[in-house]
Design a protein around this motif. Structure first.
Motif, PDB file in Angstrom:
ATOM      1  N   ASP A  41      -7.769  -6.004  10.374  1.00 15.03           N
ATOM      2  CA  ASP A  41      -7.808  -6.725  11.687  1.00 15.03           C
ATOM      3  C   ASP A  41      -8.989  -6.590  12.348  1.00 15.03           C
ATOM      4  OD1 ASP A  41      -4.770  -6.977  11.749  1.00 15.03           O
ATOM      5  OD2 ASP A  41      -4.828  -4.918  11.988  1.00 15.03           O
TER       6      ASP A  41
ATOM      7  N   LYS B 227      -3.359  -1.514  14.875  1.00 16.42           N
ATOM      8  CA  LYS B 227      -4.436  -2.496  14.088  1.00 16.42           C
ATOM      9  C   LYS B 227      -5.126  -1.676  13.245  1.00 16.42           C
ATOM     10  CE  LYS B 227      -4.910  -5.927  18.139  1.00 16.42           C
ATOM     11  NZ  LYS B 227      -5.878  -6.253  18.982  1.00 16.42           N
ATOM     12  N   THR B 228      -5.581  -2.254  12.065  1.00 13.27           N
ATOM     13  CA  THR B 228      -6.483  -1.385  11.008  1.00 13.27           C
ATOM     14  C   THR B 228      -7.718  -1.947  11.102  1.00 13.27           C
ATOM     15  OG1 THR B 228      -5.681  -3.030   9.348  1.00 13.27           O
ATOM     16  CG2 THR B 228      -4.504  -1.165   9.446  1.00 13.27           C
TER      17      THR B 228
ATOM     18  N   LEU C 122      -6.278   0.629   2.797  1.00 10.41           N
ATOM     19  CA  LEU C 122      -5.561  -0.168   3.646  1.00 10.41           C
ATOM     20  C   LEU C 122      -4.043  -0.160   3.166  1.00 10.41           C
ATOM     21  CD1 LEU C 122      -5.281  -2.092   6.000  1.00 10.41           C
ATOM     22  CD2 LEU C 122      -5.528  -3.986   4.508  1.00 10.41           C
ATOM     23  N   ALA C 123      -3.885  -0.303   1.837  1.00 11.01           N
ATOM     24  CA  ALA C 123      -2.469   0.089   1.059  1.00 11.01           C
ATOM     25  C   ALA C 123      -1.807   1.169   1.545  1.00 11.01           C
ATOM     26  CB  ALA C 123      -2.537  -0.434  -0.276  1.00 11.01           C
TER      27      ALA C 123
ATOM     28  N   ILE D 270       2.433   3.786   7.453  1.00 13.08           N
ATOM     29  CA  ILE D 270       2.947   3.306   8.707  1.00 13.08           C
ATOM     30  C   ILE D 270       4.383   2.733   8.524  1.00 13.08           C
ATOM     31  CG2 ILE D 270       2.722   1.606  10.443  1.00 13.08           C
ATOM     32  CD1 ILE D 270      -0.236   1.726   9.928  1.00 13.08           C
ATOM     33  N   GLY D 271       4.824   2.221   7.460  1.00  6.39           N
ATOM     34  CA  GLY D 271       6.047   1.644   7.146  1.00  6.39           C
ATOM     35  C   GLY D 271       7.025   2.627   7.136  1.00  6.39           C
TER      36      GLY D 271
ATOM     37  N   LYS E  36      -0.908   1.292   5.435  1.00  6.24           N
ATOM     38  CA  LYS E  36       0.382   0.431   5.412  1.00  6.24           C
ATOM     39  C   LYS E  36       1.648   1.271   5.023  1.00  6.24           C
ATOM     40  CE  LYS E  36      -1.921  -3.870   6.279  1.00  6.24           C
ATOM     41  NZ  LYS E  36      -2.033  -5.542   5.693  1.00  6.24           N
ATOM     42  N   LYS E  37       1.469   1.700   3.628  1.00  4.97           N
ATOM     43  CA  LYS E  37       2.513   2.485   3.362  1.00  4.97           C
ATOM     44  C   LYS E  37       3.177   3.495   4.037  1.00  4.97           C
ATOM     45  CE  LYS E  37       3.942   5.373  -0.595  1.00  4.97           C
ATOM     46  NZ  LYS E  37       3.235   5.902  -1.794  1.00  4.97           N
TER      47      LYS E  37
END
Length: 282
Positions: free
Chosen positions: A31, A2-3, A273-274, A280-281, A277-278
């Protein structure tokens, strides 16, 4: 995972004035929020915040510091240690008002207070005994503690993940664990991934913070190593951005922010945030 976004970027006490900030954080895609608890008397504001967060679908963690020598958990004076326990219990009580899941921060010792030497065995034992008592309070209130190591320029007691892990193991309480912060690790650790791996069993919370406290991904933190460590250990807790700006003069002074570190707060949130997510992906 979770962020989350630490609200210290805007304020040291969340009130209705930050309603728009909360809405923006939710709209950007976070989140959770991390709520500073420095004012331990305004229960009404924290209760109101709880309702606001629920309506937005945001969960919450919290952060505090031991702000003075009169509440130092590693003091040789038992009355001071008693005061530290009482203070942290009040903080936890505030956290209950808004559904706090984790209380993080340098809960182990007074920030900015130096003895002129390294930590002693007595101080270690005082800290263990104090946090054991606080852990009992935390369990009763349903909030886990996440003890944070700080760099050597902010404290002398716990500076590395290894030191913090040893401390947590000595406290030996399920409601007392630790957090990992990329800013402090950037100063103190030889390798972010190695530090994350070595303390993975005790780590329940992570701060994503750039070396200059600006937008994550724009500075010199070894981010590949950081995210590799999280991936290798299957970390599944909060990844909370901690950044500081010039919005509040007193907070800017406390965090040693003397110049603009990013164009605007909303842009920092979006870009940070981007970036998370990048990675983590990947």
């Amino acid at each position: 995972m979770k962020t989350g976004m630490n609200l210290l970027l805007w304020t040291d006490h969340v009130t209705e004035a930050q309603d728009g900030v909360l809405e923006s954080i939710k709209a950007i895609g976070f989140d959770s929020v991390e709520v500073p608890i420095f004012n331990i008397d305004d229960h009404a504001a924290y209760k109101r915040l709880g309702g606001r967060l629920k309506s937005l679908g945001l969960s919450a963690t919290a952060v505090t510091v031991m702000g003075g020598p009169e509440i130092n958990p590693i003091s040789s004076d038992p009355k001071v240690r008693d005061a530290a326990v009482a203070y942290l219990d009040r903080v936890l009580e505030c956290g209950q008002q808004f559904g706090c899941e984790i209380l993080c921060g340098p809960l182990h010792s007074t920030i900015g207070l130096f003895s002129g030497r390294g930590p002693t065995d007595d101080e270690f034992q005082y800290g263990v005994e104090t946090l054991q008592r606080v852990s009992e309070k935390a369990e009763a209130r349903g909030i886990r503690l996440a003890v944070e190591a700080l760099n050597r320029f902010e404290c002398y007691f716990l500076n590395t993940a290894a030191q913090t892990e040893a401390f947590i193991r000595a406290v030996n309480h399920p409601y007392c664990r630790m957090m990992f912060d990329s800013f402090h690790a950037n100063i103190e650790e030889k390798d972010q991934a190695s530090a994350i791996r070595s303390s993975a069993e005790e780590t329940i919370h992570v701060h994503v913070s750039e070396n200059d406290r600006g937008t994550p991904g724009t500075g010199q933190v070894a981010w590949d190593s950081f995210f590799d460590g999280l991936s290798q250990t299957n970390y599944d807790g909060y990844l909370t951005i901690e950044a500081f700006g010039l919005a509040l003069p007193a907070l800017a002074a406390a965090t040693r922010v003397w110049r603009p570190l990013f164009p605007d707060a909303e842009g920092l949130c979006r870009d940070g945030l981007a970036f998370i997510k990048k990675n983590i992906g990947q």
